[in-house]
Write a protein that holds these residues in place. Structure first.
Motif, PDB file in Angstrom:
ATOM      1  N   VAL A 152      34.180  92.793  32.126  1.00  9.33           N
ATOM      2  CA  VAL A 152      34.418  91.315  31.116  1.00  9.33           C
ATOM      3  C   VAL A 152      33.295  90.759  31.261  1.00  9.33           C
ATOM      4  O   VAL A 152      33.257  89.842  29.521  1.00  9.33           O
ATOM      5  CB  VAL A 152      35.618  89.976  32.457  1.00  9.33           C
ATOM      6  CG1 VAL A 152      34.663  89.992  33.858  1.00  9.33           C
ATOM      7  CG2 VAL A 152      36.589  89.632  31.900  1.00  9.33           C
ATOM      8  N   ASP A 159      37.181  92.918  39.658  1.00 10.09           N
ATOM      9  CA  ASP A 159      37.507  92.713  38.019  1.00 10.09           C
ATOM     10  C   ASP A 159      38.357  91.822  38.080  1.00 10.09           C
ATOM     11  O   ASP A 159      38.480  91.148  36.586  1.00 10.09           O
ATOM     12  CB  ASP A 159      37.878  93.688  37.052  1.00 10.09           C
ATOM     13  CG  ASP A 159      37.361  95.456  37.243  1.00 10.09           C
ATOM     14  OD1 ASP A 159      35.955  95.021  37.986  1.00 10.09           O
ATOM     15  OD2 ASP A 159      37.336  96.116  36.954  1.00 10.09           O
ATOM     16  N   LYS A 160      39.427  91.568  38.728  1.00  6.75           N
ATOM     17  CA  LYS A 160      40.243  90.960  39.153  1.00  6.75           C
ATOM     18  C   LYS A 160      39.712  88.703  39.142  1.00  6.75           C
ATOM     19  O   LYS A 160      39.991  88.327  38.573  1.00  6.75           O
ATOM     20  CB  LYS A 160      41.334  91.168  40.383  1.00  6.75           C
ATOM     21  CG  LYS A 160      42.418  90.305  40.394  1.00  6.75           C
ATOM     22  CD  LYS A 160      43.647  90.038  41.117  1.00  6.75           C
ATOM     23  CE  LYS A 160      44.212  91.887  40.633  1.00  6.75           C
ATOM     24  NZ  LYS A 160      45.101  92.375  41.870  1.00  6.75           N
ATOM     25  N   SER A 214      37.662  88.006  36.160  1.00  6.67           N
ATOM     26  CA  SER A 214      38.738  87.852  35.111  1.00  6.67           C
ATOM     27  C   SER A 214      38.949  86.477  35.367  1.00  6.67           C
ATOM     28  O   SER A 214      39.562  85.421  34.434  1.00  6.67           O
ATOM     29  CB  SER A 214      40.040  88.920  35.102  1.00  6.67           C
ATOM     30  OG  SER A 214      39.336  90.214  34.791  1.00  6.67           O
TER      31      SER A 214
END
Length: 266
Positions: free
Chosen positions: A37, A91-92, A95
């Motif tokens: 991201v 990643d979560k 993000s």
């Protein structure tokens, strides 16, 4: 007189330097190495085409700058290395961070968010509190949360009693943030000897533990609270408590800092 489009372009041109700084912070950040991201934001920053684009990148830049100021390089590297163990979780998290930054209605909230995130990076707060405090920023107006923090430290009554004390301030607009909650006090009064008693109820705003955390973190007093370990929590006196707070009445250094930042006579 310049047209709306020309004024917009002037803004973009004036913001180019700030955007370059933000992009530099993105590419150099120890926290964002190998984060997909972050790469998307970097590419997005290279093709700025509107005022919202510029504002988003500036918010990201301010966020990263403040995080860097509040943490050491070793702390950021250690945090990033720990996240690498679970790619999906990593990643979560990032993000969610960029999504929150994008939704902020005031650029200053990026600084406050960075302070909260820095406490998470340095293990001052748990993920649960990081998430809750982040949500509080989105739910409240900047004016309301600044007033809350200012009032918390200027109300000297908080210094000499439990930090989760009742307050006579009106915090109704902050109830959704969980920085405060409501408490119902019962008061029984007997009207004359042998007469029936009447029960009165008072509703008070009560500053929650989350509210205390925000008040300390937002004013850069995060060194004066600590996360309790399992052994400390197991003691009956600490039942249901998760954090230990120093107060100006118990810590002279904190008292001086609070007095300097929030003098009684101004």
């Amino acid at each position: 007189m310049k047209s709306k489009d020309e004024l917009g372009q002037d803004f973009l041109d004036l913001s180019a330097e700030g955007a370059d700084i933000a992009i530099g912070l993105l590419t150099e950040s120890e926290l964002l190495q190998d984060i997909p991201v972050a790469g998307l934001v970097y590419k997005f920053g290279k093709t700025l085409s509107s005022i919202p684009d510029v504002m988003f990148l500036h918010k990201v830049g301010r966020f990263l700058k403040t995080v860097n100021e509040k943490t050491t390089e070793n702390q950021r590297i250690a945090f990033a290395e720990e996240l690498k163990k679970d790619k999906e979780k990593r990643d979560k998290l990032y993000s969610a961070i960029f999504l929150r930054i994008d939704k902020f209605d005031d650029i200053t909230k990026s600084d406050l968010f960075a302070k909260i995130f820095a406490c998470f990076v340095t293990n001052k707060i748990r993920k649960e509190e990081f998430t809750a405090l982040s949500s509080a920023l989105n739910l409240a107006t900047l004016e309301d949360i600044k007033t809350f923090s200012k009032t918390y430290w200027e109300d000297r009554n908080n210094f000499f009693k439990n930090p989760y004390s009742s307050s006579n301030k009106d915090y109704g607009s902050l109830l959704s943030t969980h920085l405060v909650t409501l408490a119902l006090d019962r008061n029984d009064k007997r009207l004359g000897e042998g007469l029936v008693s009447i029960t009165f109820h008072n509703i008070n705003f009560v500053i929650t533990q989350l509210g205390c955390l925000y008040a300390y973190i937002s004013e850069d007093f995060e060194t004066y609270f600590s996360f309790m370990n399992d052994l400390e929590i197991s003691y009956p006196i600490n039942a249901e408590k998760v954090y230990i707070f120093d107060t100006p009445s118990s810590n002279e250094e904190l008292r001086v800092k609070v007095q300097e930042k929030f003098p009684l006579n101004r």
